[in-house]
Write a protein that holds these residues in place. Structure first.
Motif, PDB file in Angstrom:
ATOM      1  N   ALA A 172     -23.826  34.192 -98.904  1.00  0.00           N
ATOM      2  CA  ALA A 172     -23.934  33.018 -99.771  1.00  0.00           C
ATOM      3  C   ALA A 172     -23.248  33.306-101.100  1.00  0.00           C
ATOM      4  CB  ALA A 172     -25.398  32.646 -99.984  1.00  0.00           C
ATOM      5  N   ALA A 173     -23.504  34.501-101.637  1.00  0.00           N
ATOM      6  CA  ALA A 173     -22.864  34.876-102.897  1.00  0.00           C
ATOM      7  C   ALA A 173     -21.354  34.925-102.725  1.00  0.00           C
ATOM      8  CB  ALA A 173     -23.402  36.224-103.366  1.00  0.00           C
TER       9      ALA A 173
ATOM     10  N   VAL B 229     -19.884  31.459-102.784  1.00  0.00           N
ATOM     11  CA  VAL B 229     -19.818  30.881-104.130  1.00  0.00           C
ATOM     12  C   VAL B 229     -18.677  31.513-104.922  1.00  0.00           C
ATOM     13  CG1 VAL B 229     -21.046  30.649-106.305  1.00  0.00           C
ATOM     14  CG2 VAL B 229     -22.247  30.283-104.147  1.00  0.00           C
ATOM     15  N   ILE B 230     -18.569  32.851-104.833  1.00  0.00           N
ATOM     16  CA  ILE B 230     -17.524  33.533-105.614  1.00  0.00           C
ATOM     17  C   ILE B 230     -16.129  33.105-105.146  1.00  0.00           C
ATOM     18  CG2 ILE B 230     -16.490  35.787-106.102  1.00  0.00           C
ATOM     19  CD1 ILE B 230     -19.417  36.888-105.929  1.00  0.00           C
TER      20      ILE B 230
ATOM     21  N   GLY C  67     -15.450  30.345-103.699  1.00  0.00           N
ATOM     22  CA  GLY C  67     -15.296  28.941-104.079  1.00  0.00           C
ATOM     23  C   GLY C  67     -14.825  28.788-105.508  1.00  0.00           C
ATOM     24  N   ILE C  68     -15.448  29.566-106.415  1.00  0.00           N
ATOM     25  CA  ILE C  68     -15.020  29.515-107.818  1.00  0.00           C
ATOM     26  C   ILE C  68     -13.578  29.986-107.937  1.00  0.00           C
ATOM     27  CG2 ILE C  68     -15.428  30.538-110.097  1.00  0.00           C
ATOM     28  CD1 ILE C  68     -18.409  30.617-109.338  1.00  0.00           C
TER      29      ILE C  68
ATOM     30  N   VAL D  18     -14.159  31.393 -98.298  1.00  0.00           N
ATOM     31  CA  VAL D  18     -15.286  30.447 -98.284  1.00  0.00           C
ATOM     32  C   VAL D  18     -15.636  30.074 -96.850  1.00  0.00           C
ATOM     33  CG1 VAL D  18     -16.077  28.187 -99.030  1.00  0.00           C
ATOM     34  CG2 VAL D  18     -14.598  29.523-100.516  1.00  0.00           C
TER      35      VAL D  18
ATOM     36  N   SER E  76     -30.592  22.677-110.701  1.00  0.00           N
ATOM     37  CA  SER E  76     -31.476  23.835-110.553  1.00  0.00           C
ATOM     38  C   SER E  76     -32.932  23.399-110.680  1.00  0.00           C
ATOM     39  CB  SER E  76     -31.135  24.916-111.577  1.00  0.00           C
ATOM     40  OG  SER E  76     -31.010  24.344-112.840  1.00  0.00           O
TER      41      SER E  76
END
Lengths: 166, 478
Positions: free
Chosen positions: A10-11, A14-15, A17-18, A36, A105
């Motif tokens: 998951a991390a 996200v990384i 993706g950024i 991704v 969040s």
């Protein structure tokens, strides 16, 4: 064990993706997008949907990304130029982003106590057989009309990119 | 094949008859296109016309056999049939307006008609969808065909800009909608509209309010873009200005009516249990849309941009009916959308005819003296403009009347008052067009004005007649 694998991928998703957004060269962006897709495939696998995971790798990370790279190289696209952007975007962009993330969040933390933790592998309906029979019975109509959608995309590409009007 | 699977019955195929006809004719046109020599492309347009006529009959036949189809993915009821007929009729009228336009611009081709048919097929799917997945696919079919149509004249700079803007912003809005659908599926475990309503109204099963609230908000953003409600309206003027005039007529009619149908259905069925949450948002959305549309229209000098802002303002009026949130409100919205489709296609038909090759004459001042040179055309245009203002006995007046009546009954007094003030503001910019048409001396723009083609004439007469007839006999569709 499952949770650890999930957190790692998951991390990673996200990384990557950024990274897709931050890279200025389109080829680097496309390569990050493969990251991704691959991470998502692992998450699908954890959820007990091996078919979806395979499709994710074959179609997205494989076919579509190759096509992306072809187009990028064909057009010989260089690094993008940074523009300063509209004053509104510069002024309100970051505060609005922070607000959105805060709300999201908040939503997640409010949901958290109510939801039961996902037990990986407990879901077993993701096999080829189950997906196939759902696709051709309950979801027959969406499946068929998706073909119209694809046809229009091709037709649109022909109209805009190929055909000379005269 | 699973044991419990029942293949679709014959009557279920009848319920998707309009979609089948539209898609089949569009595909046939694509096949015939390379076989047709350039001077005879018009024949494909006639085929498209026949396709729309067949689909009208198909929709009527489907409406006669109401019920669900394909394991409940579609729900063909009176509401769906009404909007199916409306969007198909819009497609038909736009095809008529397109004939002389495409010939004049030397851009006649089968793809144009095929895209039009596919787009309308997407809209008929949208308006009869009972499941968010089908709804989404229908919306995408309609939208992607519209993006391409907007950029159809691809040698024009403005058309390129319009298509690119429409595509990028539209995809972004679609992403919002899809995110909302994903959240609502996560929260309720179903994508069926009535299933969602069931879960949301059951206090034992109801998911966290904040989660459903977020989902509703995200979906509303997606829909608000499609109906060009403020503050998601920024694309509309640029796209309508850059797109070919018949396409602009289409964008403001078909996709918009279909998007409103979907908005009504989703918010009146699936999200009915959450009414208290979204009503205030809808209230401000409608007020903002009316104000932005009307006040921005005051400043325009380009007819197409003016009509774009007017279309935004009219979306605001229909949103008032949605905010009323009653049976009466839905009926008022349906009536208004019908009238609006005719008014809008009529107005854009005049623009398509008047603009001449390359759309050179699209400034308001270019209309000067039209009332003297082309009295019949000017009179028809004036009728349509009066209906856009809402002057009795035109249907535009009755449409507004029904909407504000529904709003008053729903205790929306402030919204009614502000809406009425808005339509007074609107009178100014429509009347200005009439004044210029009749009171100003003809200028250079009226030199070498060719006669109006029969098909455009037919579309214009139909629109103007519909506006008057519906104004006198509203019971025909209510």
């Amino acid at each position: 064990m499952d949770a650890i694998i999930f957190l790692i991928f998951a991390a990673a998703a996200v990384i990557f993706g950024i990274n897709v957004v931050l890279r200025t060269h389109p080829v680097s962006s496309a390569l990050a997008l493969i990251g991704v897709m691959a991470s998502l495939a692992v998450i699908y696998l954890l959820l007990g949907a091996p078919f979806l995971a395979a499709v994710q790798v074959l179609v997205y990370a494989g076919a579509i990304m190759v096509l992306f790279l072809f187009v990028i190289m064909l057009l010989n696209a260089g690094s993008e130029k940074k523009s300063r952007g509209a004053w509104m975007a510069r002024l309100a962009g970051v505060p609005l982003l922070v607000a959105l993330l805060t709300i999201l969040s908040f939503v997640i933390f409010r949901m958290y106590p109510r939801s039961v933790g996902v037990k990986f592998g407990s879901f077993a309906a993701g096999t080829v057989e189950r997906v196939g029979s759902a696709l051709f019975t309950t979801y027959l109509l969406p499946f068929e009309i998706t073909s119209l959608l694809v046809l229009i995309a091709i037709l649109g590409a022909v109209v805009l990119g190929y055909k000379e009007l005269d | 094949m699973p044991a419990n699977f029942v293949p679709p019955s014959g009557v279920e195929y009848i319920r998707v008859l309009p979609e089948i006809i539209l898609a089949a004719v569009a595909t046939l046109i694509m096949v015939l296109e390379p076989l047709t020599p350039a001077p005879r492309k018009r024949a494909l347009g006639y085929l498209a016309l026949a396709g729309f006529a067949g689909a009208l009959a198909g929709a009527a036949a489907a409406g006669w056999r109401t019920g669900p189809a394909f394991s409940g993915m579609l729900e063909v009821d009176g509401f769906a049939t009404f909007f199916r007929l409306l969007v198909i009729l819009a497609g038909l009228l736009v095809t008529l307006v397109s004939f002389p336009y495409l010939r004049r611009e030397e851009a006649e081709s089968g793809e144009y008609y095929a895209l039009l048919l596919y787009s309308v097929a997407g809209q008929t799917i949208m308006v009869s969808a009972a499941d968010l997945i089908v709804l989404f696919i229908g919306l995408e079919i309609s939208s992607i065909a519209s993006y391409v149509l907007a950029g159809y004249m691809r040698r024009e700079k403005l058309a390129n800009e319009a298509a690119a803007k429409y595509f990028l912003l539209g995809s972004f809005a679609t992403a919002f909608l899809l995110y909302g659908i994903a959240l609502i599926y996560g929260a309720t475990g179903t994508t069926r509209l009535n299933g969602i309503a069931q879960v949301l109204s059951d206090p034992r099963m109801a998911p966290a309010g904040i989660l459903t609230g977020t989902a509703v908000a995200l979906m509303l953003v997606g829909f608000a873009f499609k109906i060009s409600a403020a503050p998601f309206q920024v694309w509309a003027p640029d796209v309508y200005q850059g797109a070919p005039s018949p396409v602009a007529a289409f964008l403001a009619a078909g996709p918009k009516a279909a998007a409103f149908a979907v908005l009504l259905r989703v918010f009146m069925t699936a999200f009915a249990p959450l009414t208290g949450r979204w009503l205030a948002i809808m209230w401000s959305l409608s007020l903002l849309t009316m104000i932005v549309g009307n006040f921005a229209a005051l400043l325009q000098t380009n007819i197409k941009r003016l009509l774009a802002y007017s279309s935004i303002a009219h979306a605001g009026y229909v949103l008032v009916a949605v905010t009323a949130h009653s049976e009466e409100g839905v009926q008022a919205a349906m009536f208004y959308l019908t009238v609006y489709v005719f008014m809008n296609i009529g107005a854009f038909a005049v623009v398509a005819y008047f603009s001449r090759k390359g759309e050179r004459y699209v400034e308001i001042e270019d209309l000067a003296g039209l009332g003297v040179r082309q009295p019949v055309l000017a009179a028809l245009f004036a009728v349509i403009l009066l209906s856009l203002i809402g002057v009795p006995p035109t249907a535009g007046f009755l449409g507004k009347f029904y909407i504000f009546q529904a709003a008053v009954k729903a205790d929306l007094l402030w919204l009614t008052v502000l809406g009425l003030l808005n339509s007074a503001v609107a009178a100014y910019y429509y009347l200005r067009l009439i004044v210029i048409m009749y009171m100003k001396e003809p200028g250079d723009s009226l030199l070498e004005l060719p006669g109006m083609a029969v098909s455009t004439r037919a579309a214009l007469w139909t629109s103007a007649a519909a506006v008057v007839v519906l104004g006198l006999f509203p019971a025909l569709i209510r």
